[in-house]
Design a protein around this motif. Sequence first.
Motif, PDB file in Angstrom:
ATOM      1  N   THR A  67     -38.358 -12.755 -25.020  1.00 42.28           N
ATOM      2  CA  THR A  67     -37.233 -12.418 -24.476  1.00 42.28           C
ATOM      3  C   THR A  67     -37.518 -11.959 -23.295  1.00 42.28           C
ATOM      4  O   THR A  67     -38.713 -11.052 -22.724  1.00 42.28           O
ATOM      5  CB  THR A  67     -36.291 -11.369 -25.368  1.00 42.28           C
TER       6      THR A  67
ATOM      7  N   ASN B 283     -30.459  -7.763 -19.887  1.00 42.34           N
ATOM      8  CA  ASN B 283     -29.980  -7.285 -21.062  1.00 42.34           C
ATOM      9  C   ASN B 283     -30.829  -6.781 -21.763  1.00 42.34           C
ATOM     10  O   ASN B 283     -31.515  -7.093 -23.001  1.00 42.34           O
ATOM     11  CB  ASN B 283     -29.587  -8.629 -21.850  1.00 42.34           C
TER      12      ASN B 283
ATOM     13  N   MET C 266     -23.500 -23.126 -22.963  1.00 43.11           N
ATOM     14  CA  MET C 266     -24.761 -22.697 -23.847  1.00 43.11           C
ATOM     15  C   MET C 266     -25.738 -21.632 -23.060  1.00 43.11           C
ATOM     16  O   MET C 266     -26.305 -21.100 -23.532  1.00 43.11           O
ATOM     17  CB  MET C 266     -25.479 -24.090 -24.469  1.00 43.11           C
TER      18      MET C 266
ATOM     19  N   VAL D   9     -24.895 -19.679 -20.879  1.00 42.22           N
ATOM     20  CA  VAL D   9     -24.199 -18.328 -20.861  1.00 42.22           C
ATOM     21  C   VAL D   9     -24.634 -17.413 -21.984  1.00 42.22           C
ATOM     22  O   VAL D   9     -25.184 -16.558 -22.334  1.00 42.22           O
ATOM     23  CB  VAL D   9     -22.816 -18.376 -20.776  1.00 42.22           C
ATOM     24  N   GLY D  10     -24.402 -18.274 -23.263  1.00 41.90           N
ATOM     25  CA  GLY D  10     -24.875 -17.728 -24.568  1.00 41.90           C
ATOM     26  C   GLY D  10     -26.621 -17.451 -24.715  1.00 41.90           C
ATOM     27  O   GLY D  10     -26.879 -16.076 -25.164  1.00 41.90           O
ATOM     28  N   MET D  11     -27.355 -18.483 -24.048  1.00 49.82           N
ATOM     29  CA  MET D  11     -28.722 -18.158 -23.960  1.00 49.82           C
ATOM     30  C   MET D  11     -28.959 -16.965 -23.262  1.00 49.82           C
ATOM     31  O   MET D  11     -29.838 -15.903 -23.501  1.00 49.82           O
ATOM     32  CB  MET D  11     -29.381 -19.146 -23.613  1.00 49.82           C
TER      33      MET D  11
ATOM     34  N   ILE E 112     -27.079 -14.220 -22.581  1.00 48.96           N
ATOM     35  CA  ILE E 112     -26.583 -13.438 -23.380  1.00 48.96           C
ATOM     36  C   ILE E 112     -27.672 -12.509 -24.269  1.00 48.96           C
ATOM     37  O   ILE E 112     -27.951 -11.359 -24.291  1.00 48.96           O
ATOM     38  CB  ILE E 112     -25.263 -13.632 -23.876  1.00 48.96           C
ATOM     39  N   ASN E 113     -28.469 -13.677 -24.837  1.00 55.26           N
ATOM     40  CA  ASN E 113     -29.507 -13.319 -25.813  1.00 55.26           C
ATOM     41  C   ASN E 113     -30.837 -13.396 -25.191  1.00 55.26           C
ATOM     42  O   ASN E 113     -31.622 -14.120 -26.007  1.00 55.26           O
ATOM     43  CB  ASN E 113     -29.237 -14.458 -27.023  1.00 55.26           C
TER      44      ASN E 113
ATOM     45  N   MET F  55     -32.596 -15.036 -22.909  1.00 57.31           N
ATOM     46  CA  MET F  55     -33.115 -16.191 -21.901  1.00 57.31           C
ATOM     47  C   MET F  55     -33.017 -16.125 -20.531  1.00 57.31           C
ATOM     48  O   MET F  55     -31.885 -15.522 -20.047  1.00 57.31           O
ATOM     49  CB  MET F  55     -33.070 -17.498 -22.533  1.00 57.31           C
TER      50      MET F  55
ATOM     51  N   MET G  62     -18.775 -12.374 -16.097  1.00 57.68           N
ATOM     52  CA  MET G  62     -19.253 -11.658 -17.167  1.00 57.68           C
ATOM     53  C   MET G  62     -19.960  -9.994 -16.845  1.00 57.68           C
ATOM     54  O   MET G  62     -19.605  -9.210 -17.598  1.00 57.68           O
ATOM     55  CB  MET G  62     -20.344 -12.420 -17.710  1.00 57.68           C
ATOM     56  N   HIS G  63     -20.566  -9.951 -15.702  1.00 59.83           N
ATOM     57  CA  HIS G  63     -21.198  -8.775 -15.377  1.00 59.83           C
ATOM     58  C   HIS G  63     -20.137  -7.586 -15.129  1.00 59.83           C
ATOM     59  O   HIS G  63     -20.039  -6.685 -15.529  1.00 59.83           O
ATOM     60  CB  HIS G  63     -21.890  -9.150 -13.886  1.00 59.83           C
TER      61      HIS G  63
ATOM     62  N   MET H 179     -23.040  -4.335 -18.299  1.00 61.21           N
ATOM     63  CA  MET H 179     -23.617  -4.238 -19.733  1.00 61.21           C
ATOM     64  C   MET H 179     -24.159  -5.544 -20.194  1.00 61.21           C
ATOM     65  O   MET H 179     -25.250  -5.643 -20.850  1.00 61.21           O
ATOM     66  CB  MET H 179     -22.647  -3.854 -20.860  1.00 61.21           C
ATOM     67  N   VAL H 180     -23.617  -6.792 -19.874  1.00 60.85           N
ATOM     68  CA  VAL H 180     -24.063  -8.271 -20.165  1.00 60.85           C
ATOM     69  C   VAL H 180     -24.344  -8.741 -18.690  1.00 60.85           C
ATOM     70  O   VAL H 180     -23.512  -8.718 -17.806  1.00 60.85           O
ATOM     71  CB  VAL H 180     -23.026  -8.751 -20.854  1.00 60.85           C
ATOM     72  N   LYS H 181     -25.587  -9.060 -18.462  1.00 56.61           N
ATOM     73  CA  LYS H 181     -26.083  -9.682 -17.330  1.00 56.61           C
ATOM     74  C   LYS H 181     -26.432 -11.132 -17.682  1.00 56.61           C
ATOM     75  O   LYS H 181     -26.653 -11.479 -18.688  1.00 56.61           O
ATOM     76  CB  LYS H 181     -27.296  -9.129 -16.753  1.00 56.61           C
TER      77      LYS H 181
END
Lengths: 370, 414
Positions: free
Chosen positions: A7, A12, A100, A102-104, A106-107, A109, A135-136, A142-144
């Motif tokens: 990661t 994040n 996808m 965006v989700g990556m 968030i998690n 990547m 999002m930011h 909190m979510v970059k």
Amino acid sequence: MSPTITTSSEANGNVSAATARAAASAAASADASGPQPVTLAKALNTALVDAMSADSSVLVFGEDVGTLGGVFRITDGLTATFGEQRCFDTPLAESGIVGMAVGMAINGMRPVIEMQFDAFAYPAFEQIISHVAKMHNRTRGMVKLPLVIRVPYGGGIGGVEHHCDSSESYYAHTAGLKVYTPATVADGYRMLREAIDSDDPVVFMEPKKLYWSRDVVDLASLRASYEEGTTAGLGTEGRAAVARPGTDGTLIAYGPSVPTALAAAEAASLEGRSLEVIDVRTLVPFDDATVCESVRKTGRAVVIAEAHGFASVSSEIVARVQERCFHYLAAPIRRVTGFDVPYPAPKLEKYYLPGVDRILDAVDDLQWED
Amino acid sequence: MTISANHAAPGTATPDQAHQEPPENALTEAVKKFGITVEDYMLPARHLIQMVAPDGTLNPKDQQGTEPGHEYPLPGDEELLAAYEQLVVGRRVNDQNSALVRQGRMAVYPSSHGQEACQVAAALCLSDGDWMFPTYRDAVAVMARGVDPVQAMTIFRGDWHGGYDPLEHKVGIQCTPLTTQLLHAVGVAHAAKLRGEDTVVLAMCGDGATSEGDFHEALNFAAVFHLPVIFFVQNNKYAISVPLAHQSVAPSLAHKAVGYGMAGERVDGNDVVALLAVLDRGVKLAREGSGPLLVEAHTYRMQAHTNADDDTRYRESAEVAEWRAKDPVTRMRTYLTGRGLLDSAGEERIAAHAEAVARTLREGLGEDVPVDPQDLFRHVFEKQTPQLKEQSAMLADELARDAAATASSEEAGK
């Protein structure tokens, strides 16, 4: 499962795992030592290789970026070097690619995704505008979303319809996106590395007609200076470059229009006019200081862009410079842009694109007789 | 017309009907185990999965809608009691929030009144490391997942777009642009899979949202990359005013799954027992590597889309009344009481819990939260731009001059 994927330690930060370094053999083999002619495509490819070597959370995906290496070969060899988990083809769906990513991001990547052509990015517009850009802010940081959306853009390659749009104004107009566009081979390398390392989302606009242009550069020393320089905060973001110094007038250009502006300045010099050329480099954030310093010095300016002029980045530049430099101006700021028509068919594009003559005509109009 | 999952055996297909066999994976393993075809595994069971009837009695096993490959064990008593407690809390939250809107304490509230069983099951089926991606109508699910009620409602309070930390709770933002969040769920699952983590992601949307392009792209991506995502569609029969028949003429929304190469199932969305049974098993299979799953819950939006909507313009009150008889909270109370798992002391304790949550909401949303105008600029980027610094200074100057003018006029008025 690849043991090399971890990661990002930057964004994040609640997620664990440190950035995996090394795997540098790929980077080392990517270029020979010493200055030599290098294409923009090669510089971008090398930047991807180096970023993927430096941080195993950097992933590349999109359409045809895997086995084929991208329709412009910018991702050439990445799958072979880093494996199918780090560089892979997706189903043919641009909103899916961005969503996808965006989700990556968030998690943990750092996705670097390719929109195959400017106009093919439009299905992803909702994801980019409503999520990538917001999002930011929505989550109070909190979510970059440390992701890069690479967009080959612009004309001049004889492309058919939907392959030559200058779409930068849509992104530049959207609060929350950073928009980079390199014009030189060295900037291609530096700016892509910076975009990938940025914790803000970057729309990275690649002038496709410059992909095969060459400059003499030393990729190894670019790499070394980038990797040392990032910690010192000496980036290209928000820093325009003086591509050619001059004293009588300023040509402000970015991306594909920079070489055209340089050619115009060269031609003008033969007529005894010394034109300074500013390469904006990052449309967002915009470097008011460098641009205005030049215009205050020369008192005259022409803004050059391939995109339609109406409600565009070029209109924004004129407005900003006029607001800040009005009393220094000897003449109204002129623009040389694409006409306000859909991008033309290949046999007509020479009439549409800003060229040296049209730029020199605009320069001639800058009230020199006063 | 009854759509049957009975198809000719693969051997009888003519060459031009021959289909592509999916790759060897956990799914084909499962199919082998159940002794059915891949299509029969992927297509929903012939009937809606329902375990507890609307009158609160347990259906006999052969009437639960199950068939080979679609069998669902009854959840344990402890889980059912926890679910009931959350149902009561969820109903109270919905009613409290609607009241707060009427009192002008919240701008708007899209209530999940009538859909609480879906909300609760969506939260309870997940483990701590799992993620949920909700919509704007899923506040009860967000709270059931452990997010502070006031933080979950901040989106509707008017001072910011969201209140909780998605990373801390592993709950995505309550998403407004329809189905865009399903792709974020896919990305989170993909990143986890690449790192070798066994995270399962539950992605929520409604029936209307299945018409959006991102629904298609998300299901296809999840299937192609074989990701542990459970797509949970709350079919509440209306997209604001437009009934399901105008969205889709598929045999059911769950039938769409087979087109992507994933399994689909239909479940009674007002039966929390059936929902938990289906989702618990779905989560377990996804964690074991069987890929994505599409679950369609048949439920009903008992109230208007939001307080700004008038549902008498597009549906009959008789239809609403019909669904009132299928209420998920009453059904579960009757079932648990009948089984001797719930007595009046338990009811009182749960009611007190619900009331405490309602009080938290009243207090949290009742207070006037001060806003800081400089927040406009603070979070747009991680690395602030000079332009935003300039605009921030301009606003600060405006406000300072306003404050000075107010102070001097007050001084003059003395």
